[in-house]
Motif scaffolding. Structure first.
Motif, PDB file in Angstrom:
ATOM      1  N   ILE A 185       0.835  -1.199   0.000  1.00  0.00           N
ATOM      2  CA  ILE A 185       0.000   0.000   0.000  1.00  0.00           C
ATOM      3  C   ILE A 185       0.874   1.254   0.000  1.00  0.00           C
ATOM      4  CG2 ILE A 185      -1.776   1.286   1.254  1.00  0.00           C
ATOM      5  CD1 ILE A 185      -2.752  -1.310  -0.023  1.00  0.00           C
ATOM      6  N   ARG A 186       1.957   1.244   0.753  1.00  0.00           N
ATOM      7  CA  ARG A 186       2.832   2.424   0.811  1.00  0.00           C
ATOM      8  C   ARG A 186       3.470   2.720  -0.547  1.00  0.00           C
ATOM      9  NH1 ARG A 186       3.884   4.146   5.970  1.00  0.00           N
ATOM     10  NH2 ARG A 186       3.459   2.680   7.670  1.00  0.00           N
ATOM     11  N   ARG A 187       3.813   1.678  -1.299  1.00  0.00           N
ATOM     12  CA  ARG A 187       4.476   1.873  -2.588  1.00  0.00           C
ATOM     13  C   ARG A 187       3.511   2.220  -3.700  1.00  0.00           C
ATOM     14  NH1 ARG A 187       7.163  -3.245  -1.771  1.00  0.00           N
ATOM     15  NH2 ARG A 187       5.965  -3.980  -3.556  1.00  0.00           N
ATOM     16  N   VAL A 238      -3.524   1.922  11.258  1.00  0.00           N
ATOM     17  CA  VAL A 238      -2.751   0.792  10.751  1.00  0.00           C
ATOM     18  C   VAL A 238      -1.361   1.238  10.322  1.00  0.00           C
ATOM     19  CG1 VAL A 238      -2.600  -0.915   8.893  1.00  0.00           C
ATOM     20  CG2 VAL A 238      -4.784  -0.526  10.056  1.00  0.00           C
ATOM     21  N   PHE A 239      -1.271   2.439   9.745  1.00  0.00           N
ATOM     22  CA  PHE A 239       0.013   2.936   9.253  1.00  0.00           C
ATOM     23  C   PHE A 239       0.717   3.825  10.282  1.00  0.00           C
ATOM     24  CE2 PHE A 239      -2.710   2.106   5.612  1.00  0.00           C
ATOM     25  CZ  PHE A 239      -1.893   1.299   4.830  1.00  0.00           C
ATOM     26  N   TYR A 271      -8.885  12.344   2.981  1.00  0.00           N
ATOM     27  CA  TYR A 271      -7.816  11.826   3.826  1.00  0.00           C
ATOM     28  C   TYR A 271      -6.876  10.983   2.970  1.00  0.00           C
ATOM     29  CZ  TYR A 271     -11.065  13.117   7.562  1.00  0.00           C
ATOM     30  OH  TYR A 271     -11.926  13.796   8.389  1.00  0.00           O
ATOM     31  N   LYS A 272      -5.619  11.380   2.897  1.00  0.00           N
ATOM     32  CA  LYS A 272      -4.648  10.590   2.164  1.00  0.00           C
ATOM     33  C   LYS A 272      -4.251   9.373   2.995  1.00  0.00           C
ATOM     34  CE  LYS A 272      -2.709  14.255  -0.716  1.00  0.00           C
ATOM     35  NZ  LYS A 272      -1.465  14.945  -1.161  1.00  0.00           N
ATOM     36  N   ILE A 273      -4.150   8.241   2.313  1.00  0.00           N
ATOM     37  CA  ILE A 273      -3.818   6.970   2.968  1.00  0.00           C
ATOM     38  C   ILE A 273      -2.579   6.386   2.310  1.00  0.00           C
ATOM     39  CG2 ILE A 273      -4.616   4.666   3.565  1.00  0.00           C
ATOM     40  CD1 ILE A 273      -6.242   6.863   4.904  1.00  0.00           C
ATOM     41  N   PRO A 274      -1.483   6.185   3.098  1.00  0.00           N
ATOM     42  CA  PRO A 274      -1.212   6.715   4.436  1.00  0.00           C
ATOM     43  C   PRO A 274      -1.094   8.249   4.412  1.00  0.00           C
ATOM     44  CG  PRO A 274       0.341   4.964   3.825  1.00  0.00           C
ATOM     45  CD  PRO A 274      -0.372   5.376   2.582  1.00  0.00           C
ATOM     46  N   ARG A 275      -0.825   8.838   5.566  1.00  0.00           N
ATOM     47  CA  ARG A 275      -0.674  10.289   5.623  1.00  0.00           C
ATOM     48  C   ARG A 275       0.396  10.742   4.621  1.00  0.00           C
ATOM     49  NH1 ARG A 275      -2.613  12.542  10.765  1.00  0.00           N
ATOM     50  NH2 ARG A 275      -3.084  10.854  12.236  1.00  0.00           N
ATOM     51  N   HIS A 276       0.141  11.874   3.962  1.00  0.00           N
ATOM     52  CA  HIS A 276       1.081  12.513   3.032  1.00  0.00           C
ATOM     53  C   HIS A 276       1.351  11.666   1.796  1.00  0.00           C
ATOM     54  CE1 HIS A 276       1.673  15.068   6.490  1.00  0.00           C
ATOM     55  NE2 HIS A 276       2.227  14.077   7.183  1.00  0.00           N
ATOM     56  N   GLU A 313      -5.764  -9.729  12.645  1.00  0.00           N
ATOM     57  CA  GLU A 313      -6.752  -9.992  11.605  1.00  0.00           C
ATOM     58  C   GLU A 313      -7.482  -8.725  11.174  1.00  0.00           C
ATOM     59  OE1 GLU A 313      -8.378 -12.345  15.165  1.00  0.00           O
ATOM     60  OE2 GLU A 313      -6.696 -11.173  14.759  1.00  0.00           O
ATOM     61  N   THR A 314      -7.680  -7.777  12.092  1.00  0.00           N
ATOM     62  CA  THR A 314      -8.331  -6.519  11.719  1.00  0.00           C
ATOM     63  C   THR A 314      -7.437  -5.697  10.801  1.00  0.00           C
ATOM     64  OG1 THR A 314      -9.567  -6.464  13.804  1.00  0.00           O
ATOM     65  CG2 THR A 314      -9.367  -4.396  12.595  1.00  0.00           C
ATOM     66  N   GLU A 315      -6.153  -5.619  11.133  1.00  0.00           N
ATOM     67  CA  GLU A 315      -5.236  -4.863  10.274  1.00  0.00           C
ATOM     68  C   GLU A 315      -5.106  -5.507   8.899  1.00  0.00           C
ATOM     69  OE1 GLU A 315      -1.521  -3.794  11.926  1.00  0.00           O
ATOM     70  OE2 GLU A 315      -2.373  -2.811  13.685  1.00  0.00           O
ATOM     71  N   MET A 316      -5.078  -6.830   8.854  1.00  0.00           N
ATOM     72  CA  MET A 316      -5.019  -7.507   7.560  1.00  0.00           C
ATOM     73  C   MET A 316      -6.293  -7.272   6.757  1.00  0.00           C
ATOM     74  SD  MET A 316      -2.138  -8.879   6.869  1.00  0.00           S
ATOM     75  CE  MET A 316      -2.648  -9.842   5.455  1.00  0.00           C
ATOM     76  N   ALA A 317      -7.443  -7.218   7.439  1.00  0.00           N
ATOM     77  CA  ALA A 317      -8.701  -6.937   6.749  1.00  0.00           C
ATOM     78  C   ALA A 317      -8.688  -5.535   6.149  1.00  0.00           C
ATOM     79  CB  ALA A 317      -9.879  -7.090   7.713  1.00  0.00           C
TER      80      ALA A 317
END
Length: 383
Positions: free
Chosen positions: A76-78, A124-125, A154-159, A312-316
């Motif tokens: 997700i970050r990349r 999460v991030f 809202y940018k995901i992740p921040r910035h 499991e929540t973060e993976m979801a």
């Protein structure tokens, strides 16, 4: 919970479903299959009674979890728009009209938990970046609040410049009115700070909203095209409606979900079920199965994201973001120049046919004019 106007939530207290044989949601089933210390024995005992060996096995499983979570976050970050374009039909990322940032739109009834979901995704991030900031989205906890009345980006992740999520005002509960504003958002785009008003808002409320949004009244922010939709629902409200046989609530959810403007071709919105931490494990599975049946979608399109802070929540959350962005990229429009190049032969053939038809028309026109001139000359001689 996310805010807004209009109240769709049923009012009675949920009870546990009588059936205990409902299948587990995929995310939970995967987690259990990885983390269970059993080896399929009927007695459910541990593989090894040696505590040192058992500790080693648990440590290995924990490392797998941490590594999987870290890799999923890095994906997700990349991410940048065009990162997951599959290149169907011989296309490449450069053949598509790529947005500056992939925009995901949150929609759902009052109390669905849209704003809470924004904060949950952010955490999460943030936990890896050392952020100890307050929640980004304003959350309301009762009907006295107006909820989210201005669209928030809202940018995901921040910035990040890869993707952003738009938190919106809750649906009014009137599908006809909701469809109009959803159509406007999906066809004309949305912008940060845009005020959302319903026909049911009285003059006092409208005046207050305009005062609250004074900083956006003169120079609105950049409008972005919506690339995919996340449909947010409250698991506890769904369970109440099922227990009380209130089909109206589920019917409104289905009508809104089936709104053609929320779909991209055959791709319908991803569904997020919130507030699962208030339900038992069996109730959460029951709600997801009912949603899958009502909305006519597979369970893999439904993501159970409670307020708990666990693996499991973060993976979801990460799976949901990956799903949304990947399906958004499948529907990016192609560049006009690529379409012209791809259909060049067909276009040239049609143009030649059209020109030839023009030649035939011109020939017929010339013959007709010659015949008219001849008739005029003959009539002059007769006279």
């Amino acid at each position: 919970m996310g805010g807004g106007s209009g109240d769709l939530s049923p009012t009675s207290i949920p009870t546990s479903p009588s059936s205990s044989s409902e299948p587990l949601p995929p995310a939970f089933a995967d987690y259990v299959s990885v983390s269970s210390p059993s080896d399929g024995g009927s007695d459910g005992c541990s593989v090894c009674d040696d505590p040192e060996v058992e500790a080693l096995l648990y440590g290995n499983r924990l490392q797998v979890h941490v590594r999987s979570l870290r890799e999923a976050k890095e994906l997700i970050r990349r991410y940048k728009p065009g990162y997951w374009i599959e290149g169907v039909g011989g296309t490449e990322a450069g053949d598509y009209v790529l947005p500056d940032i992939t925009a995901l739109l949150l929609v759902g009834p009052r109390g669905a938990g849209k704003s809470t979901l924004v904060n949950r995704i952010t955490r999460v991030f943030d936990k890896d970046d050392g952020h100890f900031s307050p929640d980004r989205a304003q959350v309301c906890y009762n009907s006295k609040s107006n909820g989210t009345c201005f669209i928030q980006e809202y940018k995901i992740p921040r910035h990040s410049n890869g993707m952003c999520i738009y938190d919106t005002r809750s649906l009014s509960g009137n599908p006809e009115k909701d469809f109009k504003i959803l159509q406007r958002w999906m066809t004309k785009g949305i912008s940060h700070g845009e005020m959302v008003m319903w026909d049911t808002d009285d003059d006092t409320k409208i005046k207050n909203l305009k005062s609250m949004g004074r900083q956006h009244s003169v120079l609105p922010c950049k409008s972005r095209k919506v690339n995919f939709v996340i449909f947010v629902v409250d698991g506890t409200s769904i369970l109440r409606s099922i227990d009380n046989d209130k089909k109206g609530y589920m019917d409104i959810l289905r009508q809104t979900f089936m709104n053609p403007f929320l779909s991209f071709g055959d791709d319908k919105p991803a569904v997020v079920v919130t507030h699962g931490d208030r339900l038992s494990f069996q109730q959460r599975s029951y709600v997801q199965n009912e949603l899958a049946d009502t909305l006519a979608i597979p369970l893999q399109q439904i993501f159970d994201i409670p307020g708990s802070d666990d693996y499991e929540t973060e993976m979801a959350v990460l799976d949901m973001l990956h799903y949304c962005v990947q399906h958004a990229e499948q529907n990016f429009p192609m560049k006009l120049i690529y379409l012209l190049e791809m259909h060049r032969h067909e276009i040239l053939t049609k143009m030649m046919t059209w020109l030839m038809s023009l030649d035939a028309v011109m020939d017929a026109t010339i013959v007709f004019l010659c015949a008219v001139a001849l008739l005029l000359r003959v009539s002059d001689n007769l006279l």
